[in-house]
Enzyme design. Structure first.
Site, PDB file in Angstrom:
ATOM      1  N   ARG A  53     -21.776  -3.671  67.276  1.00  0.00           N
ATOM      2  CA  ARG A  53     -22.542  -4.496  66.336  1.00  0.00           C
ATOM      3  C   ARG A  53     -23.988  -4.728  66.764  1.00  0.00           C
ATOM      4  O   ARG A  53     -24.918  -4.547  65.959  1.00  0.00           O
ATOM      5  CB  ARG A  53     -21.884  -5.887  66.162  1.00  0.00           C
ATOM      6  CG  ARG A  53     -20.736  -5.893  65.200  1.00  0.00           C
ATOM      7  CD  ARG A  53     -19.705  -6.887  65.666  1.00  0.00           C
ATOM      8  NE  ARG A  53     -19.105  -6.384  66.876  1.00  0.00           N
ATOM      9  CZ  ARG A  53     -18.059  -5.537  66.891  1.00  0.00           C
ATOM     10  NH1 ARG A  53     -17.502  -5.179  65.772  1.00  0.00           N
ATOM     11  NH2 ARG A  53     -17.577  -5.072  68.023  1.00  0.00           N
ATOM     12  N   THR A  54     -24.189  -5.152  67.993  1.00  0.00           N
ATOM     13  CA  THR A  54     -25.538  -5.594  68.373  1.00  0.00           C
ATOM     14  C   THR A  54     -26.513  -4.425  68.330  1.00  0.00           C
ATOM     15  O   THR A  54     -27.592  -4.519  67.734  1.00  0.00           O
ATOM     16  CB  THR A  54     -25.508  -6.245  69.773  1.00  0.00           C
ATOM     17  OG1 THR A  54     -24.451  -7.205  69.795  1.00  0.00           O
ATOM     18  CG2 THR A  54     -26.824  -6.915  70.097  1.00  0.00           C
ATOM     19  N   LYS A  83     -30.213   7.078  88.756  1.00  0.00           N
ATOM     20  CA  LYS A  83     -30.829   7.634  89.973  1.00  0.00           C
ATOM     21  C   LYS A  83     -31.366   6.532  90.883  1.00  0.00           C
ATOM     22  O   LYS A  83     -31.957   6.816  91.915  1.00  0.00           O
ATOM     23  CB  LYS A  83     -31.988   8.559  89.590  1.00  0.00           C
ATOM     24  CG  LYS A  83     -31.590   9.707  88.688  1.00  0.00           C
ATOM     25  CD  LYS A  83     -32.844  10.502  88.311  1.00  0.00           C
ATOM     26  CE  LYS A  83     -32.739  11.070  86.915  1.00  0.00           C
ATOM     27  NZ  LYS A  83     -34.040  11.450  86.364  1.00  0.00           N
ATOM     28  N   ARG A 104     -29.426  -4.829  76.680  1.00  0.00           N
ATOM     29  CA  ARG A 104     -28.144  -5.429  77.100  1.00  0.00           C
ATOM     30  C   ARG A 104     -27.830  -4.933  78.503  1.00  0.00           C
ATOM     31  O   ARG A 104     -27.999  -3.742  78.796  1.00  0.00           O
ATOM     32  CB  ARG A 104     -27.012  -5.058  76.143  1.00  0.00           C
ATOM     33  CG  ARG A 104     -25.646  -5.511  76.663  1.00  0.00           C
ATOM     34  CD  ARG A 104     -24.537  -5.300  75.661  1.00  0.00           C
ATOM     35  NE  ARG A 104     -24.597  -6.271  74.577  1.00  0.00           N
ATOM     36  CZ  ARG A 104     -23.655  -6.404  73.644  1.00  0.00           C
ATOM     37  NH1 ARG A 104     -22.586  -5.623  73.663  1.00  0.00           N
ATOM     38  NH2 ARG A 104     -23.768  -7.306  72.703  1.00  0.00           N
ATOM     39  N   HIS A 132     -26.295 -14.665  74.939  1.00  0.00           N
ATOM     40  CA  HIS A 132     -26.340 -13.667  73.861  1.00  0.00           C
ATOM     41  C   HIS A 132     -27.033 -14.351  72.676  1.00  0.00           C
ATOM     42  O   HIS A 132     -26.417 -14.660  71.655  1.00  0.00           O
ATOM     43  CB  HIS A 132     -24.905 -13.251  73.510  1.00  0.00           C
ATOM     44  CG  HIS A 132     -24.782 -12.008  72.675  1.00  0.00           C
ATOM     45  ND1 HIS A 132     -25.864 -11.362  72.107  1.00  0.00           N
ATOM     46  CD2 HIS A 132     -23.679 -11.300  72.286  1.00  0.00           C
ATOM     47  CE1 HIS A 132     -25.434 -10.309  71.415  1.00  0.00           C
ATOM     48  NE2 HIS A 132     -24.122 -10.249  71.511  1.00  0.00           N
TER      49      HIS A 132
HETATM   50  N1   CP Z   1     -20.595  -9.389  69.077  1.00  0.00           N
HETATM   51  C1   CP Z   1     -21.084  -8.357  69.801  1.00  0.00           C
HETATM   52  O1   CP Z   1     -21.972  -8.536  70.659  1.00  0.00           O
HETATM   53  O2   CP Z   1     -20.520  -7.157  69.517  1.00  0.00           O
HETATM   54  P1   CP Z   1     -20.878  -5.780  70.227  1.00  0.00           P
HETATM   55  O3   CP Z   1     -20.443  -5.926  71.688  1.00  0.00           O
HETATM   56  O4   CP Z   1     -20.122  -4.739  69.497  1.00  0.00           O
HETATM   57  O5   CP Z   1     -22.369  -5.605  70.178  1.00  0.00           O
END
Ligand code: CP
Length: 305
Positions: A53-54, A83, A104, A132
């Site tokens: 999703r993100t 590396k 991320r 998040h």
């Molecule tokens: N909710 C969420 O962060 O989903 P993903 O890990 O699929 O990005």
């Protein structure tokens, strides 16, 4: 320059502007005009942890606004981090190519470290079990759309309370609004950390911790289910002991208020029976869809547009 690292950085007025902007994005998502706003921009998405999703909603948001996207998935093995390149040097390179960095990483504080060397805005798309923030914004937008308000709500978080970066990002946003009450429901192994409990108490947050989901069901406006985060456990036996602690069943949903909503950041593993998806109170797929509009709004926010 604006970064998005944690929801604690936002004042209420700014949050309200972002919510209003997400609503405009939703209303004008298919307009030709919107496709011009970021037409000379490049958005870099670099993900050292898996995501559906993100990453994809950020990339879609960028494309909808007319930006171009460069993207690294599985960055721990497919970028030069493999590396031994530091996150600081990786960030410096991304800033040579892109106008916004969406990152991320499994290590807490990585996006924050990136901001110290970045010459372009950095957006934290999840840093370990820490934060998040963009998930929290889309969650807030969902609650506002579904309930028509962000105050006087009872919100229950269920599952992996200890490791939920979603919880630690959404609670500070809901704390900006009066008379919200929180229930944290988890197995005893996954309760709030002592530090976070202290933070909530210091900020006069109204919260209850319990292991009993049943006694809370009829009281809440938002039932927020969370996945037990396997990737945060150091051994599988500990994970196996708690992984199926809370599975929401249809008989539980019958005890909810008529206008309660069920949320989940997704992915779902074994927290919500699939049969519940057809109940109108199941808001988790609408929630994920809202991520697109909110992330469009957040891309504009960091560019001061
Ligand atoms: N909710 C969420 O962060 O989903 P993903 O890990 O699929 O990005």
């Amino acid at each position: 320059m604006k970064n998005i690292i944690s929801t604690e950085q936002f004042k209420k007025a700014e949050v309200e502007k972002i919510l209003a902007r997400a609503s405009i994005m939703e209303a004008s998502c298919k307009s030709d005009k919107i496709e011009q706003i970021l037409k000379d921009k490049i958005v870099a998405c670099i993900f050292f942890e898996p995501s559906t999703r993100t990453r994809l909603s950020f990339e879609t948001a960028a494309l909808k606004l007319g930006a171009k996207v460069i993207s690294v998935e599985n960055a721990e093995t497919t970028s030069s981090a493999y590396k031994g390149e530091s996150i600081e040097d990786t960030t410096r390179m991304l800033c040579c190519y892109a106008d916004i960095i969406v990152m991320r990483h499994p290590k807490e504080g990585t996006s924050d470290a990136a901001t110290r060397v970045a010459s372009k805005p950095v957006i934290n798309a999840g840093d370990g079990a820490n934060k998040h923030p963009t998930q929290a914004f889309l969650d807030l937008y969902t609650i506002q759309k579904e309930h028509g308000r962000l105050d006087n709500l009872s919100i229950a978080f269920v599952g992996d309370i200890l490791n939920s970066r979603t919880l630690r990002s959404l609670v500070p946003l809901l704390m900006l609004y009066p008379n919200n009450k929180f229930y944290f429901i988890s197995p005893k192994e996954l309760v709030l950390s002592a530090d976070y409990r202290k933070y909530l108490t210091k900020n006069n947050v109204n919260f209850v911790e319990t292991t009993n989901l049943d006694e809370v069901l009829s009281k809440v406006d938002v039932l927020y289910m969370t996945r037990v985060q396997k990737e945060r456990f150091s051994n599988v036996a500990d994970y196996d002991r708690v992984k199926d602690s809370f599975l929401l069943k249809m008989e539980d949903v019958r005890k909810l208020k008529k206008d309660a909503i069920i949320m989940h950041p997704l992915p779902r593993v074994n927290e919500i029976e699939v049969e519940i998806d057809k109940d109108p109170r199941a808001a988790y797929f609408r929630q994920a869809q809202n991520g697109l509009y909110m992330r469009m709004a957040l891309l504009l926010f960091v560019l001061d547009l």
